[in-house]
Design an enzyme around this catalytic site. Structure first.
Site, PDB file in Angstrom:
ATOM      1  N   ILE A   1      -3.196   2.232  13.724  1.00  0.00           N
ATOM      2  CA  ILE A   1      -1.984   2.388  12.919  1.00  0.00           C
ATOM      3  C   ILE A   1      -2.406   2.221  11.458  1.00  0.00           C
ATOM      4  CG2 ILE A   1       0.290   1.443  12.371  1.00  0.00           C
ATOM      5  CD1 ILE A   1       0.552   0.611  15.268  1.00  0.00           C
TER       6      ILE A   1
ATOM      7  N   LEU B   1      -4.148  -2.487  13.997  1.00  0.00           N
ATOM      8  CA  LEU B   1      -3.095  -2.427  12.986  1.00  0.00           C
ATOM      9  C   LEU B   1      -3.749  -2.556  11.614  1.00  0.00           C
ATOM     10  CD1 LEU B   1      -0.113  -2.356  12.233  1.00  0.00           C
ATOM     11  CD2 LEU B   1       0.033  -4.795  12.757  1.00  0.00           C
ATOM     12  N   ASP B   2      -3.881  -1.433  10.913  1.00  0.00           N
ATOM     13  CA  ASP B   2      -4.612  -1.401   9.641  1.00  0.00           C
ATOM     14  C   ASP B   2      -3.750  -0.744   8.564  1.00  0.00           C
ATOM     15  OD1 ASP B   2      -6.728  -1.736   7.878  1.00  0.00           O
ATOM     16  OD2 ASP B   2      -7.665   0.166   8.421  1.00  0.00           O
ATOM     17  N   ALA B   3      -2.504  -1.226   8.442  1.00  0.00           N
ATOM     18  CA  ALA B   3      -1.562  -0.610   7.508  1.00  0.00           C
ATOM     19  C   ALA B   3      -1.082  -1.582   6.435  1.00  0.00           C
ATOM     20  CB  ALA B   3      -0.356  -0.059   8.277  1.00  0.00           C
TER      21      ALA B   3
ATOM     22  N   ASN C   1      -5.413  -6.218  10.860  1.00  0.00           N
ATOM     23  CA  ASN C   1      -6.224  -6.438   9.663  1.00  0.00           C
ATOM     24  C   ASN C   1      -5.309  -7.004   8.575  1.00  0.00           C
ATOM     25  OD1 ASN C   1      -8.217  -6.347   7.668  1.00  0.00           O
ATOM     26  ND2 ASN C   1      -7.797  -4.195   7.190  1.00  0.00           N
TER      27      ASN C   1
END
Length: 547
Positions: A297, A364-366, A398
């Site tokens: 993401i 989850l990298d948003a 993240n």
């Protein structure tokens, strides 16, 4: 006769054109302010509250002072001067904006008010000047009666503001840079001044208008003083979501979003890890078995998705909300869609709600340091992610925060929220000390606790193409959470949790070459290693090359 009356009714008077243009410019500059302020101060609710408050205050002062003197001073000539002065100040904002922003940081204010001086310095004066237009226009209006004149003027001004809001949001920001958008509003002000001054504009006024227009064009063409990141700017644009820059420095290409480094690529080896936090994306491969499908993401420069698609026999889906980020990743960061890599231009939560697939790993990298989509942080989102994970699936977030101290509130709230849904949660700070950094927070559906020693043992046994022994040393399996809230859809105070990080340096290190290994160094070694076959994830069919 009827057609003559109709044409007369549609023809705008000079005061009406002036107040319409002032509405367009003031609202357009307000939206533009968010883009100029965000790289330095973020785009939190405090930043936008400061922008709205400063614009309303400046307009109110302009209305007040203009109204006091309208009866004796209102004239087309004075409105001409107001618009030319506004255009000249906008030229200064274009050229010196970054310098003014950096100087405003020196004001000793609490972090949530830190952007106030910058917004006031950059946008207070031109907005104040535009505030004079409405009372002057009401005084010069051909309408009978004060009430009718003022009501008509504010209606026309509001229509101008509506046009300015929609035009800036949907057309100017997606298509033009900050400097060029400023140029548009500066030229609009000059064009309005010329229209109001006609037909007897005179040589002096024409010369002033031409001089201001020249200053504007030069400022926009120069790009301003210190507006770009250090290095060779390969590409720069404004997207509907953020300011985007691609910058080359030596052999490294970096993607900046709202002025912050978001992803980097080695130009000689596009799949190599450049930032020190991206190797942690592989950590879940030591926490679960048989990874077949992965969802990222947030795309950015697609460091993780490219690496997973190239090195592992897995299917990688990426949900990236910004189509321009996807286009730039393909053009400048060697991203190619394939059978193993699928890109979906949509929000992460929306994608999870609509898909019927399940995943072994969700990354989850948003998040950004100062701009976190709260809908991706809440317990409701974590439950949705949990539902889309297979039985032994892992969620890796993240998080940008500090592991301890005042700036750690967001990390600890995120840890607490994930712990409400997942039975086991671990974290891996990427830097030493309580500095703002990337903290990888991993949550497993499997309730069996994994110790640091077990992770180290699996790192020795498993063939995942990268050595994570150094990353494992930052292992944590608890966090103090008694003073932070569980984030929920109806109450997720993300901005206040991020507030202690304002003004603090965000530390991103470079990846160590020592943790890169050749995946299939020797089939004999792999066979001889006890437990390797049962522990290994699905390995690629071809031999991988060390990077």
């Amino acid at each position: 006769m009827a057609s003559t009356l109709s044409a007369s009714a549609l023809r705008l008077s000079k005061p009406e054109v002036a107040v319409f243009s002032s509405g367009v410019a003031s609202m357009g500059l307000e939206i533009l302010a968010g883009r100029m302020i965000a790289p330095q101060f973020g785009s939190s609710i405090y930043t936008w509250g400061s922008i709205i408050g400063v614009f309303l205050t400046a307009l109110s002062l302009g209305y007040h002072h203009g109204g006091r003197h309208a009866a004796s001073r209102a004239s087309n000539d004075r409105m001409v001067k107001v618009f030319l002065a506004t255009a000249l100040y906008v030229a200064g904002v274009i050229f010196f904006g970054d310098v003014m922003l950096r100087s405003a940081v020196a004001f000793p204010l609490p972090s949530r008010f830190a952007s106030l001086p910058a917004v006031t310095l950059l946008f207070g004066p031109p907005t104040y000047l535009l505030g004079f237009v409405s009372p002057y226009a009401a005084e010069l209006s051909e309408k009978e009666g004060t009430g009718e004149a003022s009501g008509h003027v504010y209606a026309v001004g509001t229509v101008g503001s509506i046009v300015g809001a929609f035009a800036t949001t949907y057309f100017l920001i997606p298509a033009l840079s900050v400097a060029h958008i400023g140029l548009v509003f500066g030229l609009l002000s000059i064009a309005t001044a010329v229209y109001v001054a006609r037909p007897s504009i005179g040589r002096e006024r024409a010369g002033r208008s031409l001089a201001v227009a020249l200053v504007l064009v030069v400022a926009a063409a120069s790009g301003g003083v210190g507006l770009s990141a250090t290095g060779n700017v390969v590409y720069q644009t404004q997207t509907p979501y953020q300011e985007l820059e691609v910058v080359d420095r030596g052999d490294t290409r970096t993607l900046y979003l709202d002025g912050q480094p978001h992803s980097a690529m080695d130009l000689d080896d596009p799949n190599a890890h450049v930032f020190d936090y991206t190797p942690y994306f592989h950590m879940p491969l030591l926490m679960t078995d048989d990874v077949d499908r992965v969802l990222f993401i947030g795309g950015g420069g697609f460091t993780g998705p490219k690496r997973f698609a190239a090195e592992y026999n897995v299917t990688v889906d990426v949900a990236e909300i910004d189509p321009e980020v996807v286009r730039v990743a393909k053009e400048y960061f060697a991203v190619e869609e394939s059978e193993n890599l699928n890109i979906h231009t949509t929000g992460g939560r929306q994608f999870l709600q609509e898909t019927n697939r399940t995943y072994d790993l969700i990354v989850l990298d948003a998040y950004k340091k100062d701009k976190v989509p709260f809908q991706l942080t809440t317990v409701e989102f974590m439950r949705l992610a949990n539902d889309r994970l297979d039985e032994d699936g892992v969620l890796l977030a993240n998080v940008i925060s500090a592991p301890s101290g005042p700036a750690s509130k967001f990390y600890r709230a995120q840890y607490k929220t994930m712990s409400r849904v997942f039975p086991q949660v671990y974290s891996f700070p990427t830097q030493g000390g309580p500095v703002v950094q990337n903290i990888e927070v991993a949550a497993t559906k499997n309730g069996t606790h994994i110790s640091q020693a077990e992770l180290a043992a699996r790192n020795e046994r498993r063939d995942i193409g990268i050595d994570l022994s150094e990353e494992i040393t930052s292992y944590r399996d608890d966090a103090r959470t008694d003073d932070v809230p569980v984030l929920r859809d109806d109450r997720a105070p993300v901005d206040s949790l991020l507030d202690p990080m304002v003004g603090q340096r965000y530390v991103v290190g470079e990846a160590s070459e020592s943790n890169e290994t050749t995946a299939n160094e020797s089939d004999a070694d792999a066979t001889a290693t006890a437990g390797a076959a049962s522990d290994a994830i699905r390995a690629p069919e071809a031999t991988r090359t060390a990077v």
